[in-house]
Design a protein around this motif. Structure first.
Motif, PDB file in Angstrom:
ATOM      1  N   ILE A  12      49.853  44.328  72.213  1.00 23.72           N
ATOM      2  CA  ILE A  12      51.222  44.677  71.802  1.00 23.72           C
ATOM      3  C   ILE A  12      51.796  43.583  70.901  1.00 23.72           C
ATOM      4  O   ILE A  12      52.390  43.860  69.857  1.00 23.72           O
ATOM      5  CB  ILE A  12      52.109  44.905  73.058  1.00 23.72           C
ATOM      6  N   ALA A  13      51.561  42.311  71.294  1.00 24.78           N
ATOM      7  CA  ALA A  13      52.074  41.184  70.501  1.00 24.78           C
ATOM      8  C   ALA A  13      51.305  41.074  69.181  1.00 24.78           C
ATOM      9  O   ALA A  13      51.907  40.967  68.103  1.00 24.78           O
ATOM     10  CB  ALA A  13      51.950  39.897  71.300  1.00 24.78           C
ATOM     11  N   ALA A  14      49.978  41.162  69.256  1.00 28.07           N
ATOM     12  CA  ALA A  14      49.163  40.939  68.053  1.00 28.07           C
ATOM     13  C   ALA A  14      49.411  42.019  67.000  1.00 28.07           C
ATOM     14  O   ALA A  14      49.444  41.724  65.802  1.00 28.07           O
ATOM     15  CB  ALA A  14      47.682  40.898  68.426  1.00 28.07           C
ATOM     16  N   PHE A  15      49.585  43.259  67.449  1.00 23.75           N
ATOM     17  CA  PHE A  15      49.804  44.340  66.479  1.00 23.75           C
ATOM     18  C   PHE A  15      51.286  44.557  66.162  1.00 23.75           C
ATOM     19  O   PHE A  15      51.634  45.464  65.415  1.00 23.75           O
ATOM     20  CB  PHE A  15      49.145  45.633  66.963  1.00 23.75           C
ATOM     21  N   GLY A  16      52.151  43.750  66.784  1.00 22.91           N
ATOM     22  CA  GLY A  16      53.583  43.791  66.449  1.00 22.91           C
ATOM     23  C   GLY A  16      54.299  45.048  66.913  1.00 22.91           C
ATOM     24  O   GLY A  16      55.306  45.439  66.336  1.00 22.91           O
ATOM     25  N   TRP A  17      53.776  45.703  67.983  1.00 25.13           N
ATOM     26  CA  TRP A  17      54.448  46.920  68.464  1.00 25.13           C
ATOM     27  C   TRP A  17      55.763  46.576  69.162  1.00 25.13           C
ATOM     28  O   TRP A  17      56.675  47.373  69.204  1.00 25.13           O
ATOM     29  CB  TRP A  17      53.532  47.706  69.415  1.00 25.13           C
ATOM     30  N   ILE A  67      53.400  48.153  89.814  1.00 27.37           N
ATOM     31  CA  ILE A  67      52.557  47.669  88.722  1.00 27.37           C
ATOM     32  C   ILE A  67      52.959  48.403  87.446  1.00 27.37           C
ATOM     33  O   ILE A  67      53.054  49.640  87.431  1.00 27.37           O
ATOM     34  CB  ILE A  67      51.066  47.883  89.052  1.00 27.37           C
ATOM     35  N   VAL A  68      53.212  47.630  86.398  1.00 31.20           N
ATOM     36  CA  VAL A  68      53.638  48.218  85.118  1.00 31.20           C
ATOM     37  C   VAL A  68      52.451  48.168  84.158  1.00 31.20           C
ATOM     38  O   VAL A  68      51.786  47.140  84.027  1.00 31.20           O
ATOM     39  CB  VAL A  68      54.848  47.443  84.535  1.00 31.20           C
ATOM     40  N   GLU A  69      52.191  49.309  83.529  1.00 27.30           N
ATOM     41  CA  GLU A  69      51.093  49.398  82.551  1.00 27.30           C
ATOM     42  C   GLU A  69      51.658  49.883  81.224  1.00 27.30           C
ATOM     43  O   GLU A  69      52.682  50.582  81.198  1.00 27.30           O
ATOM     44  CB  GLU A  69      50.046  50.433  82.988  1.00 27.30           C
ATOM     45  N   TYR A  70      50.965  49.557  80.156  1.00 28.94           N
ATOM     46  CA  TYR A  70      51.390  50.001  78.823  1.00 28.94           C
ATOM     47  C   TYR A  70      50.251  50.768  78.162  1.00 28.94           C
ATOM     48  O   TYR A  70      49.097  50.320  78.201  1.00 28.94           O
ATOM     49  CB  TYR A  70      51.764  48.799  77.950  1.00 28.94           C
ATOM     50  N   CYS A  71      50.582  51.915  77.580  1.00 30.96           N
ATOM     51  CA  CYS A  71      49.592  52.669  76.807  1.00 30.96           C
ATOM     52  C   CYS A  71      50.121  52.791  75.383  1.00 30.96           C
ATOM     53  O   CYS A  71      51.341  52.939  75.174  1.00 30.96           O
ATOM     54  CB  CYS A  71      49.401  54.070  77.382  1.00 30.96           C
ATOM     55  N   VAL A 104      46.706  49.497  76.954  1.00 30.57           N
ATOM     56  CA  VAL A 104      46.630  48.273  76.148  1.00 30.57           C
ATOM     57  C   VAL A 104      47.241  47.123  76.939  1.00 30.57           C
ATOM     58  O   VAL A 104      47.950  47.345  77.922  1.00 30.57           O
ATOM     59  CB  VAL A 104      47.375  48.414  74.783  1.00 30.57           C
ATOM     60  N   THR A 105      46.967  45.903  76.500  1.00 31.01           N
ATOM     61  CA  THR A 105      47.532  44.736  77.173  1.00 31.01           C
ATOM     62  C   THR A 105      48.681  44.176  76.323  1.00 31.01           C
ATOM     63  O   THR A 105      48.855  44.564  75.160  1.00 31.01           O
ATOM     64  CB  THR A 105      46.484  43.620  77.336  1.00 31.01           C
ATOM     65  N   GLU A 106      49.410  43.234  76.900  1.00 33.05           N
ATOM     66  CA  GLU A 106      50.499  42.606  76.153  1.00 33.05           C
ATOM     67  C   GLU A 106      49.957  41.848  74.940  1.00 33.05           C
ATOM     68  O   GLU A 106      50.671  41.657  73.959  1.00 33.05           O
ATOM     69  CB  GLU A 106      51.320  41.706  77.068  1.00 33.05           C
ATOM     70  N   GLU A 107      48.697  41.428  75.011  1.00 34.98           N
ATOM     71  CA  GLU A 107      48.044  40.764  73.864  1.00 34.98           C
ATOM     72  C   GLU A 107      47.985  41.713  72.663  1.00 34.98           C
ATOM     73  O   GLU A 107      48.310  41.349  71.539  1.00 34.98           O
ATOM     74  CB  GLU A 107      46.611  40.372  74.246  1.00 34.98           C
TER      75      GLU A 107
END
Ligand code: 5GP
Length: 251
Positions: A137-142, A117-121, A132-135
């Protein structure tokens, strides 16, 4: 000799300007911190071990075609790395439940997960690196959608590599964290593995005994951190010669 320019000092490492443009010298400190630096200590020899171990893992990854920032080790505590823009995410891969996943989801530590399982912080110490979720990451342009596909593929390749290397020396790779760097080759950008891979950023358990051989030894006061890291280095054959116990001659 001219003093080197310090670029950044983190909890476990210092970055200096490298000798050539596009390079950085990464210095491994003996400082250990946990719980967002609420717990601190200086552990003699930790930096030397992590420098060696990160070199070993980064070289292994390069050999199987996973790009990393590592160029070469300079001395006991320093390595030359490629300068890159750090993607502001901590990428965590978990094979067994432990740590914050066990707390968050109430799964007993050591439970094997149905698949990695891959998670993002989000990398921000003042916020405690929140999940954080991929949402987000995409919305804030990271990172872009393409970046996220590349990051997932890099993370899983690192997981397969590290799991295999560890299994071969009787160690279970429970989970780990990596950081991703962005480099530019002309008009193209590429993502590479950056920062470090060491027992500071992995959970490593002895397969037979379950003994912890990673930073949890420090976080949870389980004994000597250098003994644990030295054991990992010894099994992988990367302990500096001076630290190898001399054989006792019996006649
Ligand atoms: P957890 O989320 O359970 O605290 O950590 C999962 C994995 O990622 C563990 O192997 C842990 O060592 C690593 N990890 C998570 N956050 C950090 C961090 O800020 N620094 C380091 N060195 N490792 C981290």
């Amino acid at each position: 000799m001219a003093r080197r320019k310090k670029i950044y000092e983190g909890k476990a490492k210092i970055l200096y300007e490298g000798p050539e443009p596009g390079t950085i010298v990464q210095y491994f400190k003996d400082d250990a911190t946990a719980f967002n630096a609420e717990k601190k200590d200086v552990i003699d020899g930790k930096g030397v071990l992590n420098n060696r171990l990160s070199e070993f893992f980064m070289n292994g990854l390069a050999q199987i075609g996973v790009p990393t920032h590592f160029i070469r080790r300079l001395n006991m505590r320093e390595q030359l790395v490629r300068s890159c823009e750090i993607v502001p995410l901590e990428v965590i891969v978990r094979n067994y439940a432990a740590g914050t996943m066990s707390k968050r989801l109430g799964i007993a530590e050591g439970t094997q997960l149905p698949r990695p399982i891959v998670e993002y912080c989000y990398k921000d110490d003042s916020l405690g690196d929140p999940l954080v979720t991929e949402e987000h990451i995409a919305a804030f342009g990271w990172a872009s959608q393409q970046d996220m596909e590349d990051i997932l593929s890099l993370a899983l390749r690192v997981n397969d590599f590290l799991s295999g290397v560890m299994l071969a020396v009787g160690i279970r790779l429970v989970d780990f964290k990596i950081e991703i760097g962005r480099v530019y080759d002309g008009d193209y950008q590429r993502l590479i593995i950056a920062d470090e891979i060491s027992p500071d950023s992995c959970r490593l358990w002895d397969i037979e005994t379950g003994q912890k051989l990673d930073k949890d030894v420090f976080r949870r006061d389980l004994g000597s951190l250098t003994d644990a890291y030295s054991e990992v280095a010894r099994r992988l054959g990367v302990l500096p010669q001076s630290n190898v116990a001399k054989p006792t001659l019996i006649n």
